[in-house]
Structures are given as C-alpha cells and as structure tokens.
Design a protein around this motif. Structure first.
Motif, PDB file in Angstrom:
ATOM      1  N   LEU A  23       0.825  -1.217   0.000  1.00 20.52           N
ATOM      2  CA  LEU A  23       0.000   0.000   0.000  1.00 20.52           C
ATOM      3  C   LEU A  23       0.856   1.262   0.000  1.00 20.52           C
ATOM      4  N   GLU A  24       2.135   1.075   0.320  1.00 22.19           N
ATOM      5  CA  GLU A  24       3.051   2.201   0.521  1.00 22.19           C
ATOM      6  C   GLU A  24       2.558   3.145   1.612  1.00 22.19           C
ATOM      7  N   GLU A  25       1.815   2.625   2.542  1.00 29.18           N
ATOM      8  CA  GLU A  25       1.299   3.390   3.685  1.00 29.18           C
ATOM      9  C   GLU A  25       1.200   2.452   4.871  1.00 29.18           C
ATOM     10  N   LYS A  26       1.254   3.038   6.078  1.00 26.93           N
ATOM     11  CA  LYS A  26       1.102   2.164   7.244  1.00 26.93           C
ATOM     12  C   LYS A  26      -0.359   2.126   7.696  1.00 26.93           C
ATOM     13  N   VAL A  27      -0.996   0.991   7.467  1.00 27.03           N
ATOM     14  CA  VAL A  27      -2.354   0.793   7.955  1.00 27.03           C
ATOM     15  C   VAL A  27      -2.311  -0.104   9.189  1.00 27.03           C
ATOM     16  N   ALA A  28      -1.521  -1.177   9.098  1.00 23.47           N
ATOM     17  CA  ALA A  28      -1.457  -2.155  10.192  1.00 23.47           C
ATOM     18  C   ALA A  28      -0.206  -1.917  11.025  1.00 23.47           C
ATOM     19  N   ILE A  29      -0.331  -2.130  12.321  1.00 21.19           N
ATOM     20  CA  ILE A  29       0.856  -2.030  13.158  1.00 21.19           C
ATOM     21  C   ILE A  29       1.668  -3.319  13.024  1.00 21.19           C
ATOM     22  N   VAL A  30       2.974  -3.181  13.261  1.00 22.84           N
ATOM     23  CA  VAL A  30       3.900  -4.297  13.083  1.00 22.84           C
ATOM     24  C   VAL A  30       4.755  -4.413  14.333  1.00 22.84           C
ATOM     25  N   SER A  31       5.024  -5.634  14.785  1.00 20.06           N
ATOM     26  CA  SER A  31       6.000  -5.786  15.861  1.00 20.06           C
ATOM     27  C   SER A  31       6.661  -7.144  15.748  1.00 20.06           C
ATOM     28  N   ASP A  32       7.759  -7.312  16.482  1.00 21.20           N
ATOM     29  CA  ASP A  32       8.444  -8.604  16.399  1.00 21.20           C
ATOM     30  C   ASP A  32       7.801  -9.635  17.318  1.00 21.20           C
ATOM     31  N   LYS A  33       6.684  -9.275  17.945  1.00 21.40           N
ATOM     32  CA  LYS A  33       5.975 -10.239  18.785  1.00 21.40           C
ATOM     33  C   LYS A  33       4.845 -10.886  17.986  1.00 21.40           C
TER      34      LYS A  33
ATOM     35  N   THR B 113       0.324  -9.832  16.848  1.00 20.86           N
ATOM     36  CA  THR B 113       0.216  -8.375  16.864  1.00 20.86           C
ATOM     37  C   THR B 113      -1.138  -7.938  16.300  1.00 20.86           C
ATOM     38  N   THR B 114      -1.502  -8.482  15.152  1.00 21.47           N
ATOM     39  CA  THR B 114      -2.785  -8.112  14.529  1.00 21.47           C
ATOM     40  C   THR B 114      -3.911  -8.895  15.193  1.00 21.47           C
ATOM     41  N   ARG B 115      -4.970  -8.184  15.561  1.00 19.37           N
ATOM     42  CA  ARG B 115      -6.063  -8.860  16.269  1.00 19.37           C
ATOM     43  C   ARG B 115      -7.401  -8.809  15.537  1.00 19.37           C
ATOM     44  N   HIS B 116      -7.444  -8.072  14.449  1.00 24.51           N
ATOM     45  CA  HIS B 116      -8.685  -7.968  13.687  1.00 24.51           C
ATOM     46  C   HIS B 116      -8.408  -8.236  12.217  1.00 24.51           C
ATOM     47  N   ARG B 117      -9.481  -8.286  11.462  1.00 26.07           N
ATOM     48  CA  ARG B 117      -9.303  -8.333  10.017  1.00 26.07           C
ATOM     49  C   ARG B 117      -9.191  -6.890   9.554  1.00 26.07           C
ATOM     50  N   LEU B 118      -8.047  -6.541   8.994  1.00 25.25           N
ATOM     51  CA  LEU B 118      -7.817  -5.150   8.605  1.00 25.25           C
ATOM     52  C   LEU B 118      -7.897  -5.008   7.094  1.00 25.25           C
ATOM     53  N   VAL B 119      -8.533  -3.956   6.671  1.00 23.74           N
ATOM     54  CA  VAL B 119      -8.727  -3.720   5.244  1.00 23.74           C
ATOM     55  C   VAL B 119      -7.773  -2.629   4.758  1.00 23.74           C
ATOM     56  N   GLY B 120      -7.043  -2.927   3.703  1.00 22.54           N
ATOM     57  CA  GLY B 120      -6.166  -1.938   3.064  1.00 22.54           C
ATOM     58  C   GLY B 120      -6.518  -1.873   1.591  1.00 22.54           C
ATOM     59  N   ILE B 121      -6.724  -0.670   1.059  1.00 22.25           N
ATOM     60  CA  ILE B 121      -7.263  -0.535  -0.301  1.00 22.25           C
ATOM     61  C   ILE B 121      -6.241   0.090  -1.250  1.00 22.25           C
ATOM     62  N   LEU B 122      -5.987  -0.602  -2.350  1.00 18.51           N
ATOM     63  CA  LEU B 122      -5.070  -0.096  -3.373  1.00 18.51           C
ATOM     64  C   LEU B 122      -5.872   0.177  -4.637  1.00 18.51           C
ATOM     65  N   SER B 123      -6.024   1.464  -4.972  1.00 18.14           N
ATOM     66  CA  SER B 123      -6.829   1.807  -6.149  1.00 18.14           C
ATOM     67  C   SER B 123      -5.916   2.343  -7.245  1.00 18.14           C
ATOM     68  N   GLU B 124      -6.089   1.824  -8.444  1.00 13.27           N
ATOM     69  CA  GLU B 124      -5.317   2.279  -9.600  1.00 13.27           C
ATOM     70  C   GLU B 124      -6.256   2.410 -10.787  1.00 13.27           C
ATOM     71  N   ASP B 125      -5.737   2.888 -11.921  1.00  9.19           N
ATOM     72  CA  ASP B 125      -6.595   2.994 -13.107  1.00  9.19           C
ATOM     73  C   ASP B 125      -7.155   1.644 -13.506  1.00  9.19           C
ATOM     74  N   ARG B 126      -6.337   0.594 -13.286  1.00 13.17           N
ATOM     75  CA  ARG B 126      -6.782  -0.732 -13.733  1.00 13.17           C
ATOM     76  C   ARG B 126      -7.805  -1.373 -12.805  1.00 13.17           C
ATOM     77  N   GLY B 127      -8.049  -0.788 -11.652  1.00 13.95           N
ATOM     78  CA  GLY B 127      -9.047  -1.365 -10.749  1.00 13.95           C
ATOM     79  C   GLY B 127      -8.697  -1.186  -9.288  1.00 13.95           C
ATOM     80  N   GLN B 128      -9.209  -2.098  -8.483  1.00 17.18           N
ATOM     81  CA  GLN B 128      -9.005  -1.974  -7.034  1.00 17.18           C
ATOM     82  C   GLN B 128      -8.683  -3.319  -6.388  1.00 17.18           C
ATOM     83  N   LEU B 129      -7.569  -3.289  -5.655  1.00 15.38           N
ATOM     84  CA  LEU B 129      -7.142  -4.487  -4.939  1.00 15.38           C
ATOM     85  C   LEU B 129      -7.350  -4.238  -3.454  1.00 15.38           C
ATOM     86  N   VAL B 130      -8.165  -5.056  -2.830  1.00 15.64           N
ATOM     87  CA  VAL B 130      -8.464  -4.849  -1.406  1.00 15.64           C
ATOM     88  C   VAL B 130      -7.774  -5.941  -0.594  1.00 15.64           C
TER      89      VAL B 130
END
Ligand SMILES: Nc1nc2c(ncn2[C@@H]2O[C@H](COP(=O)(O)OP(=O)(O)OP(=O)(O)O)[C@@H](O)[C@H]2O)c(=O)[nH]1
Ligand SMILES: [Mg+2]
Length: 307
Positions: free
Chosen positions: A29-39, A42-59
């Motif tokens: 995504l080239e952005e920080k949506v989800a937190i990251v750690s070496d433990k 770390t992630t506790r939910h289903r997180l949505v990250g959206i990549l939109s381009e001319d060719r469409g959308q990758l979620v």
C-alpha cells in the motif's frame, strides 16, 4: 471508445503469527495501515487496506496469525482469519522461511484446501536465509499442488513484491471498485490511533511482556479549532507484575511509551496531541466479553465478539 474492463477484488493475507502479513500489506500500500512488531499475535482484527489504480481496485485483508487459540480473544482472532480466507477472491499464504515448518503449517495447508479461488504462496524473509535453503522449501510446497504461484519475497525490503503484486492483479476478477478509490482503509482514525499506541507498548516492552496487553480508548476530545486533540487511553495489564513492567522504574517506561506514541500520533493525525495513558489492572481481560466488546467498538467491523 468503450472503457477498459476493470478488475476488483479481495486478497486475504494469511499465515502463522509473525510471518510478515502486516509488513507486506503496508509495503504494497506504501502506507502504514497495520501495526507491526516482532511479537507474534500483533494483529487482532481483520484489517482492510485498499489499493486503487486505473486498472481497478485491490483490497487487502490483513489477518491475525492462525494459531491454537487458548482464550476467547484468540478464538475471535482466528475466526477473523478463517472468515477472510473463505471470503476472499485470492488467498495469499505467507510463510516465514526462517522458521521450521511444523504442525501449524500443516494445519494451514489443510485450511487452504477449502479455498476455491487462486492460492498464492509467498515465502517471506528471504533476506535472512541463503538462497539454496529455499529450494527444498519450494519443492515441498510445490508438491502439495495447492499453489498457482510460489514466490520468494522480502516484505521488509521489498524484494519480489512487485512480482507478487502483478500476480494478484492478473488473477483479480473483473468488476467495479468495492470501495471509494479515495479510501486507504475503512477503519476509523480513532482505531488506527489506538493501534499505534499498542504498537509502542509492544516495542517498548520488548522481551519482557508477551502479547497480553490491550489499549482501550477512554476519551477523545478535539478542540473546536481543530489544532489539538486530547486522547485518554488505558493500557490493560493482566497481572500486577505486568502492570509494574508497563509503568517502569519511577514511571520511566510508561513515559517512554507515551512520548513515542504522541510523536507518532502527531504525525499520523497531523495535529498536536495531548496523550494521557493509564495502566489498568484487568485480570483475565482476554476472556472478558465486556472488555473484548469495548476493544471491538472502535474497529467498525461488522463482526461481533464471540458470545
Ligand atoms: N528480516 C525480515 N523481517 C521481516 C520481514 N517481513 C516482516 N519482518 C519482521 O517480522 C516481524 C513480524 O512482522 P508482522 O508484519 O508484524 O507479522 P504478521 O504476520 O503481521 O504478525 P501477526 O500480526 O502477529 O500475525 C516484524 O519484526 C517484521 O519487521 C522480512 O521480509 N524480512
Ligand atoms: Mg500482523
């Protein structure tokens, strides 16, 4: 001229805890949506990250690592992951190549058999191993016959990630965007903010505390001028010993967490931030429906905590 057909759909990032799923999503995504750690865990939910381009959308659906759940919290986490796996158009399994494969991986392969859409395997953290060690790994997964592609990557450095991304685009179904293309994610700013505080807790406590903390938002006040936001949050500790670790000698640890979190939040929110953090003893919060419901309140997901 007829407009070109667009592609749009979801890619679930699935794997064992700590495999690098959130690192990969943020990188793509080239952005920080989800937190990251070496433990792990770390992630506790289903997180949505959206990549939109001319060719469409990758979620992207970033998910909690799949593990044997020992608490109500963990059962919900694993459920978020298995639901994403079943719903997604494409499933990408991430495997940490620095870890030996074991029962957990076999369980994941069994789960993947239930998936109907394309399955892609990303062998992650190749920056940490010698290339020849990958070959038997690739052969092993190839023999399962489960994967359309097997790609070695480094989510942290970006190696192989462009190829992985084109692999996703090629397999996305045709269709219109699922979300407003202006959106990077669907989660509210407040949720992303408390996650960033939790990240600082994980980083600052390093080896001392495992994954038994949570951060609850108590109050969020914005000045009418919009220049300052006051955030009051509690860090939950399960045992008095953990509370002591979180507070540190003469409050040094909680102060360090607060300073790091405030700096990060000021950049993220583009506002001045007043941050008030309290450490609260909350025995067995991982089993508490009430606490888990409160933690879910900010995520804005349709899911309910397990009853
Ligand atoms: N060396 C190396 N480290 C990586 C790579 N990708 C991720 N990591 C590290 O692995 C650790 C876990 O990364 P995360 O992205 O939080 O992993 P995750 O799969 O989301 O973990 P959970 O949310 O706990 O399931 C972090 O310390 C990352 O910096 C990689 O390609 N190379
Ligand atoms: Mg993660």
């Amino acid at each position: 001229m007829p407009s070109k057909v667009k592609r749009s759909g979801t890619v679930a990032l699935i794997g064992r805890p700590n495999a690098g799923k959130s690192t990969l999503m943020n990188h793509l995504l080239e952005e920080k949506v989800a937190i990251v750690s070496d433990k792990p865990q770390t992630t506790r939910h289903r997180l949505v990250g959206i990549l939109s381009e001319d060719r469409g959308q990758l979620v992207f659906l970033d998910t909690p690592g799949i593990h044997k759940p020992a608490h109500r919290l963990n059962r919900t986490m694993v459920r978020h992951a298995t639901e994403a796996l079943r719903e997604a158009d494409i499933v990408c399994l991430l495997v940490d190549v620095t870890e030996r494969s074991g029962a957990g991986d076999r369980f994941l392969l069994e789960l993947l058999k239930q998936v109907e859409g394309p399955r892609i395997l990303a062998l992650n953290k190749i920056d940490r191993v010698a290339k020849p060690t990958l070959l038997p790994r690739i052969a092993f997964y190839d023999e399962t016959g489960l994967f359309e592609e097997i790609l070695p990557i480094s989510a942290r450095r970006g190696d192989g990630c462009d190829l992985l991304l084109s692999t996703f685009w090629e397999r996305l179904p045709e269709g219109e965007a699922l979300y407003d293309p202006e959106l990077l994610t669907i989660h509210p700013e407040r949720f992303l903010a408390i996650e960033r505080i939790r990240e600082k807790v994980l980083i600052q406590t390093r080896g001392e505390l495992p994954f038994t903390t949570a951060v609850l938002l108590d109050r969020w006040e914005e000045e009418p001028s919009g220049g300052l936001v006051r955030i009051y949050a509690s860090i939950l500790a399960e045992r008095p010993g953990q509370k002591k670790i979180l507070i540190g000698k003469q409050g040094s640890r909680i102060k360090a967490i607060g300073t790091a979190a405030r700096k990060d939040l000021e950049e993220f929110l583009e506002k001045r931030v007043y941050l008030d953090l309290q450490v609260k003893l909350e025995p067995d919060w991982r089993e508490s429906r009430k606490v888990l419901r409160e933690l879910d309140r900010e995520v804005d997901l349709a899911f309910e905590t397990e009853e």
